[in-house]
Scaffold this active site. Structure first.
Site, short mmCIF file in Angstrom:
data_model
loop_
_atom_site.label_atom_id
_atom_site.label_comp_id
_atom_site.label_asym_id
_atom_site.label_seq_id
_atom_site.Cartn_x
_atom_site.Cartn_y
_atom_site.Cartn_z
N ASP A 1 0.92 -1.18 0.04
CA ASP A 1 -0.06 0.03 -0.03
C ASP A 1 1.10 1.03 -0.10
O ASP A 1 2.10 1.27 0.40
CB ASP A 1 -1.06 -0.15 1.25
CG ASP A 1 -2.10 0.74 1.07
OD1 ASP A 1 -3.33 0.66 1.61
OD2 ASP A 1 -2.09 1.75 0.23
C1 GLC Z 1 -4.30 4.30 0.00
C2 GLC Z 1 -5.21 3.06 0.25
C3 GLC Z 1 -5.13 2.11 -0.62
C4 GLC Z 1 -4.98 2.65 -2.11
C5 GLC Z 1 -3.62 3.20 -2.27
C6 GLC Z 1 -3.54 4.08 -3.64
O1 GLC Z 1 -3.34 4.28 1.06
O2 GLC Z 1 -4.95 2.59 1.42
O3 GLC Z 1 -6.38 1.53 -0.52
O4 GLC Z 1 -5.32 1.50 -2.90
O5 GLC Z 1 -3.44 4.24 -1.24
O6 GLC Z 1 -4.39 4.95 -3.65
#
Ligand code: GLC
Length: 752
Positions: free
Chosen positions: A305
């Site tokens: 993430d």
């Molecule tokens: C965020 C979210 C995740 C998302 C990622 C990219 O931190 O936790 O669900 O896909 O960033 O935007």
């Protein structure tokens, strides 16, 4: 003769091996990936594991969008991006918001030695809604309220088409978190608190996104996230720790991922921010290798993430520095780094020092290349951009139908449907704003969005409609404007109060809900409660429209307003669907996918609690929830027969059947639910668990029989011995249209 044949065979074999080329489109994607790997340097392989945020996507408040690809931004650390791409040191981008940028980035990649295309991903959580002009479907909590998984498959397919036509081939969805704490801001992004409901919704969405047979050449890659157990973080705060027993992990949090992997063949998985039992997910080898790959058979790749690998050091204080964090994440099973500098250098150095075997890099880069081959990216690296959505049906119609089915009628003293009211007063900060779109959506053109006020104007053309919508800002609800509202209310026949939360990601209007918008209470934010009470004080009947991304505590409203419609965040067509329900053109049929507590003090408040949960009651308030999981009213009355268990031939457990009748007066949808409980087992069991559901539609006066086969999966539990089994004893099968005891009838099954 034999010698000649042998020589010929050997030659043919050598020629065929020599001839195999990764450019050969007749070869399977996995083989093409292995062949290409053989031609790559270590640096080029590690490059595939590096993802950067696209230059044009600059998180709110971090400067203006870039003017060109080479721009840098200290906060994002994307220095010399174009040169990195040309050197083959970038494999993926996220949040590429314009087709122009996607094209520019792919053209840069074509300047690299092996011309490996980029894989561009985006959070297309409920439609490709981060791109203006795309269809914004209702948010996942609203879609879960439909209890109609087939809708998710349609939405997934339509979303895939809208993504590919903008050069986007990978969505970071579905969100498979099981949300069990409404303080957590992301409840609206999930399919709710029940593992089966989340599993069914997620599985169908992946089928839509990837195609049932994972034919990625005409679909997109999906991403099951977040592994694992971030849906009830300590204190309700996103990314906070999680302690969980193996039994709870396997019974509540894992099933959606098992369904996504084993039934839907999801191609990627995203690790969760949080730690589980002391080990952060991004460094958790037991989770990412032993469980995910070895036990569950996951055959795709794992993406981190956002900056969560760095956070192994900076947030979890688990890795002593970011370099160690990078290395541990690769060793644990993370295959791609979202996002930024320094990861590439750390991993190359760790391979050269012998800390990470190059085989591990081949595994990670190989999976990423395999997905790129499967997506057809090597044959068409530079996207053929279409600005008009082509060929997958009427997306707007799907969005409207989904909105209609996901609206949950919680209370109705008979005022709904409205019978030709003369004077309506529509009031509230959510009455005429794009918060109806929910989180993970950019502002869309006003012509593409039907707000509640607009929908009501269309549905009640002969009524005089007064409005007070506070410019869409909760903070504009104050003593002065409340006094105005009070005055206007007294001039109306019926008041429609549209209140709730604001999950708009790009709004300057003060978000109260959505990612990283967790709250320490569940009341209506700001002075909306005072607004509601002032309008009620007018003595006129009040219909409350709750527009929210979390289960708000609305106990006063339940006791004081005439009707409550929980619309969640119903997307671009939400205003039309809501107005149609108010006017009786649509009969509401949504059911709650989460429990709604009376107050934040009741949290944790879920339907599948253990018997000992309420052995004591709160001293000064009611202990039960405000509205239960699975609950939702209709304008019609549906009656359910006692469930009958028909014995199975052979060694099955039988089939439970229920007669359902629509007693009218309207045609309508209903959700027949089957819960199962086993009181005495080797471990304590929940008072009930949803084990099957079926959405039906019955005309006024019509009836039908719904049958559920009782399976091992429904009866099994992760017992005291740390294994799954169907333990002998008596099971109660409960059927009805909500999880509330008063809405269920039961029969029993004895397992020898
Ligand atoms: C965020 C979210 C995740 C998302 C990622 C990219 O931190 O936790 O669900 O896909 O960033 O935007």
């Amino acid at each position: 003769m034999k010698r000649i044949l042998f020589a010929l065979g050997l030659t043919a074999l050598m020629v065929s091996c020599a001839r195999k080329d990764w450019k050969d489109t007749s070869l399977p994607a996995s083989e093409r990936a292995s062949l290409l790997l053989k031609e790559m340097t270590l640096e080029e392989k590690v490059g595939q594991m590096c993802q950067y945020v696209a230059p044009c996507y600059v998180p709110p408040g971090q400067g203006s969008p870039y003017k060109n690809i080479d721009a840098t931004d200290e906060n994002l650390g994307n220095k010399d991006l174009a040169d990195k791409i040309r050197r083959g040191e970038v494999g993926s981008f996220l949040h590429c918001l314009t087709p122009k940028e996607a094209t520019a980035l792919q053209e840069l990649a074509q300047e690299s030695r092996l011309k490996v295309p980029l894989l561009i991903g985006i959070d297309a959580i409920h439609g490709n809604a981060l791109i203006e002009g795309c269809t914004v479907y209702p948010t996942n909590i609203n879609l879960a309220s439909t209890f109609n998984p087939e809708l998710l498959e349609t939405i997934g397919a339509e979303t895939a088409a809208e993504m590919r036509q903008r050069g986007l081939y990978w969505t970071f969805g579905p969100n498979l978190d099981v949300a069990r704490d409404p303080r957590w801001g992301r409840m609206g992004e999930t399919f709710g608190e029940d593992a089966l409901l989340v599993s069914e919704m997620g599985k169908h969405e992946i089928w839509g996104l990837q195609g049932r047979d994972r034919d990625l050449s005409t679909h997109v890659l999906a991403c099951a996230k977040h592994l694992i157990a971030g849906g009830e973080p300590f204190g309700g705060l996103n990314a906070a720790p999680m302690d969980v027993s193996e039994g709870k992990l396997r019974e509540i949090y894992l099933p959606p991922f098992i369904a996504a992997i084993k039934e839907a063949g999801v191609g990627t998985v995203m690790a969760a921010h949080n730690e589980v039992n002391g080990i952060p997910c991004h460094g958790n080898k037991w989770l990412l290798q032993d469980l995910l790959r070895d036990e569950m058979g996951f055959d795709g790749f794992v993406v981190s993430d956002w900056m969560d690998i760095e956070r192994l050091h900076s947030m979890h204080h688990w890795a002593p520095d970011s370099t160690e964090a990078f290395v541990r994440s690769v060793e644990a099973g993370i295959d791609m780094h979202m996002q930024g500098d320094n990861y590439f250098e750390a991993v190359v150095a760790a391979v050269n020092s012998g800390r990470i075997p190059e085989k591990r890099i081949d595994q990670a880069a190989g999976k990423i290349l395999e997905m790129k081959f499967a997506l057809g990216l090597f044959e068409n690296p530079v996207p053929e951009i279409k600005t008009v959505i082509e060929g997958v049906g009427d997306h707007g119609k799907t969005a409207l139908e989904a909105a209609r089915q996901g609206l949950v009628l919680l209370k109705n003293d008979g005022i709904l449907p409205l019978s030709s009211p003369r004077r309506l007063f529509v009031v509230g900060p959510n009455a005429d704003s794009q918060t109806i779109l929910g989180d993970w959506a950019v502002p869309q053109s006003d012509s593409a969005v039907v707000t509640v006020a607009e929908g009501i104007r269309d549905a009640f053309p002969s009524a005089s409609i007064d409005t007070l919508c506070f410019g869409g800002k909760i903070s504009n609800v104050d003593a002065r404007t409340i006094a105005v509202a009070r005055h206007k209310a007294s001039a109306a026949d019926v008041c429609i109060v549209v209140v709730g939360e604001n999950s708009q990601r790009y709004s300057a209007f003060g978000r109260t809900c959505g990612e990283n918008c967790d709250r320490d209470n569940l009341d209506l934010p700001g002075m909306q409660q005072q607004l509601l009470e002032a309008v009620c004080a007018s003595g006129k009947p009040v219909v409350m429209i709750l527009m929210t991304g979390r289960a708000n505590s609305i106990e006063w409203a339940k006791d004081n307003v005439s009707a409550i419609l929980n619309v969640w965040e119903p997307g671009q067509a939400g205003g039309q669907a809501i107005a149609e329900v108010l006017a009786g053109q649509v009969n509401p049929s949504g059911k709650l996918p989460v429990t709604m507590p009376r107050s934040v003090g009741q949290v944790q408040n879920v339907y599948n609690y253990k018997h000992s949960q309420y052995s004591r009651q709160f001293a000064t308030s009611v202990s039960g929830c405000l509205f239960p999981f699975g609950y939702g009213l209709s304008y019609s009355k549906f009656s359910f027969s006692e469930p009958v268990l028909e014995a199975a031939e052979g060694d099955g457990y039988g089939t439970v059947s229920i007669e359902v009748r629509n007693d009218g007066p309207y045609d309508g949808g209903e959700v027949v639910q089957l819960y199962i409980s086993q009181e005495y087992a080797s471990v304590t069991r929940p008072v009930k668990e949803l084990k099957a559901f079926k959405r039906i539609f019955l005309k006024n006066g019509e009836s039908t029989t719904v049958k559920f086969e009782v399976t091992t999966d429904m009866l099994k539990c992760f017992g005291a011995g740390g294994k799954w089994s169907v333990e002998p004893g008596e099971y109660t099968l409960l059927t009805g249209n909500s999880s509330a005891d008063e809405d269920l009838k039961s029969t029993t099954l004895t397992v020898k």
